[in-house]
Design an enzyme around this catalytic site. Structure first.
Site, PDB file in Angstrom:
ATOM      1  N   ASP A 299     -11.953 -10.849   0.138  1.00  0.00           N
ATOM      2  CA  ASP A 299     -13.199 -11.043   0.894  1.00  0.00           C
ATOM      3  C   ASP A 299     -14.274 -10.244   0.197  1.00  0.00           C
ATOM      4  O   ASP A 299     -13.992  -9.276  -0.522  1.00  0.00           O
ATOM      5  CB  ASP A 299     -13.093 -10.748   2.397  1.00  0.00           C
ATOM      6  CG  ASP A 299     -12.423  -9.455   2.761  1.00  0.00           C
ATOM      7  OD1 ASP A 299     -12.431  -8.515   1.950  1.00  0.00           O
ATOM      8  OD2 ASP A 299     -11.901  -9.366   3.893  1.00  0.00           O
TER       9      ASP A 299
ATOM     10  N   GLU B 131       0.805  -1.231   0.000  1.00  0.00           N
ATOM     11  CA  GLU B 131       0.000   0.000   0.000  1.00  0.00           C
ATOM     12  C   GLU B 131       0.840   1.284   0.000  1.00  0.00           C
ATOM     13  O   GLU B 131       0.602   2.182   0.805  1.00  0.00           O
ATOM     14  CB  GLU B 131      -0.969  -0.010   1.198  1.00  0.00           C
ATOM     15  CG  GLU B 131      -1.905  -1.202   1.180  1.00  0.00           C
ATOM     16  CD  GLU B 131      -2.766  -1.329   2.433  1.00  0.00           C
ATOM     17  OE1 GLU B 131      -2.756  -0.418   3.276  1.00  0.00           O
ATOM     18  OE2 GLU B 131      -3.449  -2.370   2.569  1.00  0.00           O
TER      19      GLU B 131
END
Ligand code: G3I
Length: 328
Positions: free
Chosen positions: A247, A135
């Site tokens: 997810d 990130e």
């Protein structure tokens, strides 16, 4: 000759040489006997949800704590599971001692180098791929880099190249990944990730793959065409793609349609991975809704993001993924 019915996601994935993984929670492993049983039965790959991050591995300067990670590796060895490493450098896992130390740029780089060499030496031969940097890029509207990151502010963006070069030097056998969220979904994030990794290649920095975290909402999950195209943008650079933190969240009181959308999104991930030139791993961020970061993170608005429910019952999304594996 009758063929036996497949019993698990893992068995089906093995037939394709696909890694299906799950993020591992040490407390659940200790407290909940079903947790380890289902994990080993259904998955052939593990990643530590937290305990291989910087602040967990080096909680005090120069003192490393590998205990939780080593227990996970013993489990993965016993059950023949591959392990992804997550993550060497992340703005959200700076230990307090480092943040408070007021170090110079040079000192920060020395600490980073020492961390990478110590960690990769410890896990040598047992972890096949690492999310070296996590990130590091800005989101829509921000700068190209995440310039609020402690690493960025203390070192400048060169910390990224350094981390990859040192990781390669420390263990040339390991596959080195850049990992980020929204790459599968947001064009700007995908563009930035591609510019980053292509520029690293131009500078001769060793990198082998890109992790698409793939945290998605079922209602606006990316289409198969878009995910396939985005995977292709990295494969054409000679880089692998792993889906690293899949997810698929739905409202905490889901409708039948939410469950259908979730199943479709799961099927997409498997179908794209199987059809891609080089996308050999689909890793979920957990596997039972009993232990998931989603309800807490969304303050209760979303839930049920994983493939087993809280009682370890398979959900429609798991069936859809198994069907996708059976079809090909
Ligand atoms: O273990 C302590 C516990 O002792 C304490 O009582 C409790 C009180 O808050 O905190 C517990 O630690 C929490 C830890 O998760 C374990 O549950 C931390 O506060 C919490 O910040 C931490 O959150 C993790 C987060 O990364 C930050 O490290 C999530 O579990 C984990 O799912 C999440 O994972 C990230 C990936 O690494 C990168 N991509 C996004 C993804 C989701 O945010």
């Amino acid at each position: 000759m009758p063929t036996s019915l497949p019993t698990s996601l893992r068995e089906l994935a093995d037939r394709h040489g696909l890694l299906v993984g799950a993020a591992y929670n040490p407390r659940a492993m200790d407290d909940d006997p079903l947790y380890g049983r289902v994990l080993a039965r259904e998955f052939n790959c593990l990643v530590a949800e937290n305990h291989m991050k910087f602040k967990y591995l080096q909680p005090r300067r120069g003192e490393f704590d590998f205990a939780a990670a080593d227990r996970m590796l013993d489990f993965s060895d016993r059950h023949g599971m591959a392990v992804r490493g997550h993550t060497l450098v992340w703005h959200n896992s700076i230990p307090d001692w480092l943040r408070q130390a007021n170090v110079s740029r040079r000192e920060a780089l020395d600490i980073l180098r020492d961390h990478i060499f110590t960690v990769l030496d410890h896990f040598r031969g047992r972890v096949f791929a690492w999310d070296v940097v996590n990130e590091a890029l800005g989101d829509t509207g921000d700068g190209f880099y995440r310039d609020t990151s402690w690493w960025h502010q203390t070192v400048g963006p060169e910390y990224i190249d350094h981390a990859f070069r040192w990781a390669h030097e420390a263990d040339p056998e390991i596959q080195l990944f850049y990992n980020d969220y929204d790459v599968e979904w947001v064009e700007l994030k995908c563009d930035r990730t591609r510019r980053l990794v292509e520029s690293m290649q131009e500078r001769g920095v060793p990198i082998h793959g890109v992790g698409f975290q793939y945290h998605t909402r079922a209602a606006d999950a990316p289409s198969p065409e878009d995910v396939a195209r985005r995977v292709g943008r990295f494969n054409e650079l000679g880089l692998a793609v792993h889906f690293t933190e899949l997810d698929i969240k739905i409202p905490s009181s889901p409708s039948a349609n939410d469950l259908r959308q979730q199943a479709a999104a799961g099927r997409t991930a498997i179908e794209v991975a199987l059809a891609a030139d080089n996308c050999p791993a689909v890793v979920f961020w957990g596997f039972t809704d009993k232990y998931s970061w989603i309800p807490n993170f969304t303050k209760g608005a979303y839930d049920h993001a994983l493939v087993f429910d809280r009682e370890y019952r398979p959900k429609p999304v798991l069936n859809a993924m198994m069907e996708a594996l059976q079809k090909r």
